[in-house]
Write a protein that holds these residues in place. Structure first.
Motif, PDB file in Angstrom:
ATOM      1  N   ASP A 116       0.832  -1.204   0.000  1.00  0.00           N
ATOM      2  CA  ASP A 116       0.000   0.000   0.000  1.00  0.00           C
ATOM      3  C   ASP A 116       0.865   1.251   0.000  1.00  0.00           C
ATOM      4  O   ASP A 116       0.442   2.290  -0.494  1.00  0.00           O
ATOM      5  CB  ASP A 116      -0.941  -0.011   1.207  1.00  0.00           C
ATOM      6  N   LEU A 117       2.035   1.155   0.572  1.00  0.00           N
ATOM      7  CA  LEU A 117       3.022   2.216   0.449  1.00  0.00           C
ATOM      8  C   LEU A 117       4.408   1.661   0.703  1.00  0.00           C
ATOM      9  O   LEU A 117       4.572   0.617   1.335  1.00  0.00           O
ATOM     10  CB  LEU A 117       2.742   3.396   1.382  1.00  0.00           C
ATOM     11  N   VAL A 118       5.392   2.380   0.176  1.00  0.00           N
ATOM     12  CA  VAL A 118       6.803   2.013   0.306  1.00  0.00           C
ATOM     13  C   VAL A 118       7.495   3.114   1.093  1.00  0.00           C
ATOM     14  O   VAL A 118       7.300   4.296   0.820  1.00  0.00           O
ATOM     15  CB  VAL A 118       7.462   1.868  -1.080  1.00  0.00           C
ATOM     16  N   ILE A 119       8.306   2.712   2.068  1.00  0.00           N
ATOM     17  CA  ILE A 119       9.030   3.687   2.881  1.00  0.00           C
ATOM     18  C   ILE A 119      10.523   3.428   2.778  1.00  0.00           C
ATOM     19  O   ILE A 119      10.990   2.314   3.033  1.00  0.00           O
ATOM     20  CB  ILE A 119       8.589   3.629   4.345  1.00  0.00           C
ATOM     21  N   ILE A 120      11.264   4.470   2.387  1.00  0.00           N
ATOM     22  CA  ILE A 120      12.729   4.424   2.410  1.00  0.00           C
ATOM     23  C   ILE A 120      13.165   5.081   3.706  1.00  0.00           C
ATOM     24  O   ILE A 120      12.973   6.277   3.906  1.00  0.00           O
ATOM     25  CB  ILE A 120      13.332   5.168   1.202  1.00  0.00           C
ATOM     26  N   GLY A 121      13.766   4.306   4.594  1.00  0.00           N
ATOM     27  CA  GLY A 121      14.048   4.782   5.946  1.00  0.00           C
ATOM     28  C   GLY A 121      15.406   5.442   6.128  1.00  0.00           C
ATOM     29  O   GLY A 121      16.036   5.273   7.170  1.00  0.00           O
ATOM     30  N   GLY A 122      15.851   6.189   5.129  1.00  0.00           N
ATOM     31  CA  GLY A 122      17.100   6.930   5.285  1.00  0.00           C
ATOM     32  C   GLY A 122      18.322   6.201   4.775  1.00  0.00           C
ATOM     33  O   GLY A 122      18.332   4.985   4.578  1.00  0.00           O
ATOM     34  N   ASP A 123      19.396   6.974   4.568  1.00  0.00           N
ATOM     35  CA  ASP A 123      20.645   6.471   3.973  1.00  0.00           C
ATOM     36  C   ASP A 123      20.391   5.792   2.640  1.00  0.00           C
ATOM     37  O   ASP A 123      20.891   4.699   2.356  1.00  0.00           O
ATOM     38  CB  ASP A 123      21.382   5.540   4.937  1.00  0.00           C
ATOM     39  N   LEU A 124      19.617   6.475   1.827  1.00  0.00           N
ATOM     40  CA  LEU A 124      19.406   6.020   0.457  1.00  0.00           C
ATOM     41  C   LEU A 124      20.714   6.095  -0.323  1.00  0.00           C
ATOM     42  O   LEU A 124      20.940   5.324  -1.256  1.00  0.00           O
ATOM     43  CB  LEU A 124      18.336   6.894  -0.209  1.00  0.00           C
ATOM     44  N   VAL A 125      21.586   7.023   0.080  1.00  0.00           N
ATOM     45  CA  VAL A 125      22.864   7.207  -0.589  1.00  0.00           C
ATOM     46  C   VAL A 125      23.973   7.371   0.444  1.00  0.00           C
ATOM     47  O   VAL A 125      23.731   7.408   1.653  1.00  0.00           O
ATOM     48  CB  VAL A 125      22.852   8.457  -1.501  1.00  0.00           C
ATOM     49  N   GLU A 126      25.184   7.486  -0.055  1.00  0.00           N
ATOM     50  CA  GLU A 126      26.329   7.943   0.715  1.00  0.00           C
ATOM     51  C   GLU A 126      27.249   8.649  -0.281  1.00  0.00           C
ATOM     52  O   GLU A 126      26.927   8.757  -1.484  1.00  0.00           O
ATOM     53  CB  GLU A 126      27.051   6.791   1.411  1.00  0.00           C
ATOM     54  N   LYS A 127      28.363   9.150   0.167  1.00  0.00           N
ATOM     55  CA  LYS A 127      29.269   9.891  -0.710  1.00  0.00           C
ATOM     56  C   LYS A 127      29.657   9.051  -1.924  1.00  0.00           C
ATOM     57  O   LYS A 127      30.026   7.890  -1.798  1.00  0.00           O
ATOM     58  CB  LYS A 127      30.527  10.297   0.062  1.00  0.00           C
ATOM     59  N   GLY A 128      29.541   9.680  -3.100  1.00  0.00           N
ATOM     60  CA  GLY A 128      29.958   9.009  -4.325  1.00  0.00           C
ATOM     61  C   GLY A 128      28.858   8.314  -5.091  1.00  0.00           C
ATOM     62  O   GLY A 128      29.089   7.846  -6.214  1.00  0.00           O
ATOM     63  N   VAL A 129      27.652   8.219  -4.506  1.00  0.00           N
ATOM     64  CA  VAL A 129      26.553   7.554  -5.210  1.00  0.00           C
ATOM     65  C   VAL A 129      25.963   8.502  -6.258  1.00  0.00           C
ATOM     66  O   VAL A 129      25.555   9.618  -5.923  1.00  0.00           O
ATOM     67  CB  VAL A 129      25.461   7.108  -4.225  1.00  0.00           C
ATOM     68  N   PRO A 130      25.895   8.099  -7.511  1.00  0.00           N
ATOM     69  CA  PRO A 130      25.360   8.970  -8.562  1.00  0.00           C
ATOM     70  C   PRO A 130      23.843   9.081  -8.479  1.00  0.00           C
ATOM     71  O   PRO A 130      23.159   8.148  -8.048  1.00  0.00           O
ATOM     72  CB  PRO A 130      25.804   8.276  -9.854  1.00  0.00           C
ATOM     73  N   MET A 131      23.315  10.214  -8.926  1.00  0.00           N
ATOM     74  CA  MET A 131      21.872  10.444  -8.862  1.00  0.00           C
ATOM     75  C   MET A 131      21.096   9.525  -9.805  1.00  0.00           C
ATOM     76  O   MET A 131      19.934   9.219  -9.550  1.00  0.00           O
ATOM     77  CB  MET A 131      21.564  11.907  -9.183  1.00  0.00           C
ATOM     78  N   ASN A 132      21.736   9.052 -10.872  1.00  0.00           N
ATOM     79  CA  ASN A 132      21.003   8.134 -11.751  1.00  0.00           C
ATOM     80  C   ASN A 132      20.711   6.808 -11.051  1.00  0.00           C
ATOM     81  O   ASN A 132      19.724   6.140 -11.361  1.00  0.00           O
ATOM     82  CB  ASN A 132      21.748   7.915 -13.074  1.00  0.00           C
ATOM     83  N   ARG A 133      21.541   6.430 -10.071  1.00  0.00           N
ATOM     84  CA  ARG A 133      21.241   5.224  -9.299  1.00  0.00           C
ATOM     85  C   ARG A 133      20.050   5.467  -8.383  1.00  0.00           C
ATOM     86  O   ARG A 133      19.214   4.585  -8.187  1.00  0.00           O
ATOM     87  CB  ARG A 133      22.454   4.785  -8.484  1.00  0.00           C
ATOM     88  N   VAL A 134      19.975   6.665  -7.813  1.00  0.00           N
ATOM     89  CA  VAL A 134      18.815   7.031  -7.000  1.00  0.00           C
ATOM     90  C   VAL A 134      17.548   6.954  -7.845  1.00  0.00           C
ATOM     91  O   VAL A 134      16.520   6.403  -7.418  1.00  0.00           O
ATOM     92  CB  VAL A 134      18.988   8.449  -6.416  1.00  0.00           C
ATOM     93  N   GLU A 135      17.602   7.503  -9.047  1.00  0.00           N
ATOM     94  CA  GLU A 135      16.451   7.466  -9.953  1.00  0.00           C
ATOM     95  C   GLU A 135      16.020   6.028 -10.232  1.00  0.00           C
ATOM     96  O   GLU A 135      14.837   5.695 -10.143  1.00  0.00           O
ATOM     97  CB  GLU A 135      16.804   8.165 -11.263  1.00  0.00           C
ATOM     98  N   ASP A 136      16.988   5.185 -10.568  1.00  0.00           N
ATOM     99  CA  ASP A 136      16.675   3.787 -10.885  1.00  0.00           C
ATOM    100  C   ASP A 136      16.085   3.061  -9.679  1.00  0.00           C
ATOM    101  O   ASP A 136      15.126   2.284  -9.818  1.00  0.00           O
ATOM    102  CB  ASP A 136      17.934   3.057 -11.361  1.00  0.00           C
ATOM    103  N   ASN A 137      16.648   3.302  -8.504  1.00  0.00           N
ATOM    104  CA  ASN A 137      16.159   2.620  -7.303  1.00  0.00           C
ATOM    105  C   ASN A 137      14.728   3.038  -6.957  1.00  0.00           C
ATOM    106  O   ASN A 137      13.902   2.199  -6.588  1.00  0.00           O
ATOM    107  CB  ASN A 137      17.091   2.899  -6.124  1.00  0.00           C
TER     108      ASN A 137
END
Length: 250
Positions: free
Chosen positions: A69-90
């Motif tokens: 019914d909903l999805v929750i990302i509970g923080g630390d989706l990234v860290e230093k060096g993670v590209p934004m296109n990976r965030v988009e894909d995830n």
């Protein structure tokens, strides 16, 4: 000489096992009893994932969880060096399960926060930054409350609860230490968190951080997830990578 060979082999096998544990695509299915859950929300499903860090989320997760019914990302989706296109894909992948909500973790500030926020919002996800979101069904409602990272001093539980009307409130906090600040008047029944990685490398009961699992606190239930990714070293022992599909019950 044979003992040196056996020792090197044992170390290699241990490191291989720890690498596999850090890259598992595991969904834990749990039923969570909430006393004040409105009848309309019986079997309401929440998919929770935290501490993604550098990992690319696998399609296996979506196939296993199927629907939420909903999805929750509970923080630390990234860290230093993670590209934004990976965030988009995830986020695109997680969106296949249901509408996506995000709360800030400490490592999310390793990148440019404004850029990360813009990327998250452009993918259709909603950021809960010391705010809440009301979900209504059949004239009944629950509140999803999200606070910013407490270790960096950005959290405000009172601000997050300011607009809440329902007496059934689910708090999303990257850091489980927020649990110590919750009192009866906050009317929070469930806290979902990550951050500790379950200790990431544990020797039996011993670890450098809080063990993952369920905790019964005085006023609420607390979930501490081991998280999906790892930090510093891509290795885990005694705290395997995990995500969660939670079914709420009365």
């Amino acid at each position: 000489m044979i003992f040196i060979y056996l020792f090197i082999s044992a170390v290699f096998l241990l490191l291989l096992y720890m690498y596999i544990e850090a890259h598992r695509n595991r969904v834990i299915f749990d039923s969570v009893k909430i006393d004040k859950l409105p009848r309309s929300f019986e079997n309401f499903k929440i998919f929770f994932i935290s501490d993604v860090h550098k990992r690319k989320i696998s399609e296996e997760i979506v196939l296993a969880a199927k629907k939420a019914d909903l999805v929750i990302i509970g923080g630390d989706l990234v860290e230093k060096g993670v590209p934004m296109n990976r965030v988009e894909d995830n986020i695109k992948l997680l969106s296949k399960l249901g509408p996506v909500f995000f709360v800030w973790g400490n490592n999310d500030y390793d990148v440019e926060p404004a850029q990360l926020a813009d990327t998250i919002v452009k993918q259709g996800a909603r950021i809960l930054d010391n705010t809440s979101f009301s979900i209504k069904k059949n004239n009944e409602e629950i509140e999803i409350v999200g606070i910013n990272d407490i270790s960096l001093g950005y959290s405000s539980l009172e601000d997050a609860l300011h607009d809440c009307q329902s007496q059934c409130r689910i708090l999303i906090s990257h850091n489980p230490d927020i649990s110590k600040s919750i009192t009866t008047h906050h009317s929070i029944q469930l806290v979902i968190s990550g951050h500790t990685h379950g200790g990431q490398i544990r020797l039996g009961p011993f670890g450098i951080a809080k063990k993952g699992g369920w905790y019964r606190e005085d006023t609420h239930i607390l979930l501490v997830s081991n998280g999906y990714g790892a930090t510093h070293l891509p290795l885990r022992l005694g705290a395997p990578s995990q995500t969660h599909l939670l079914s709420l019950t009365r």
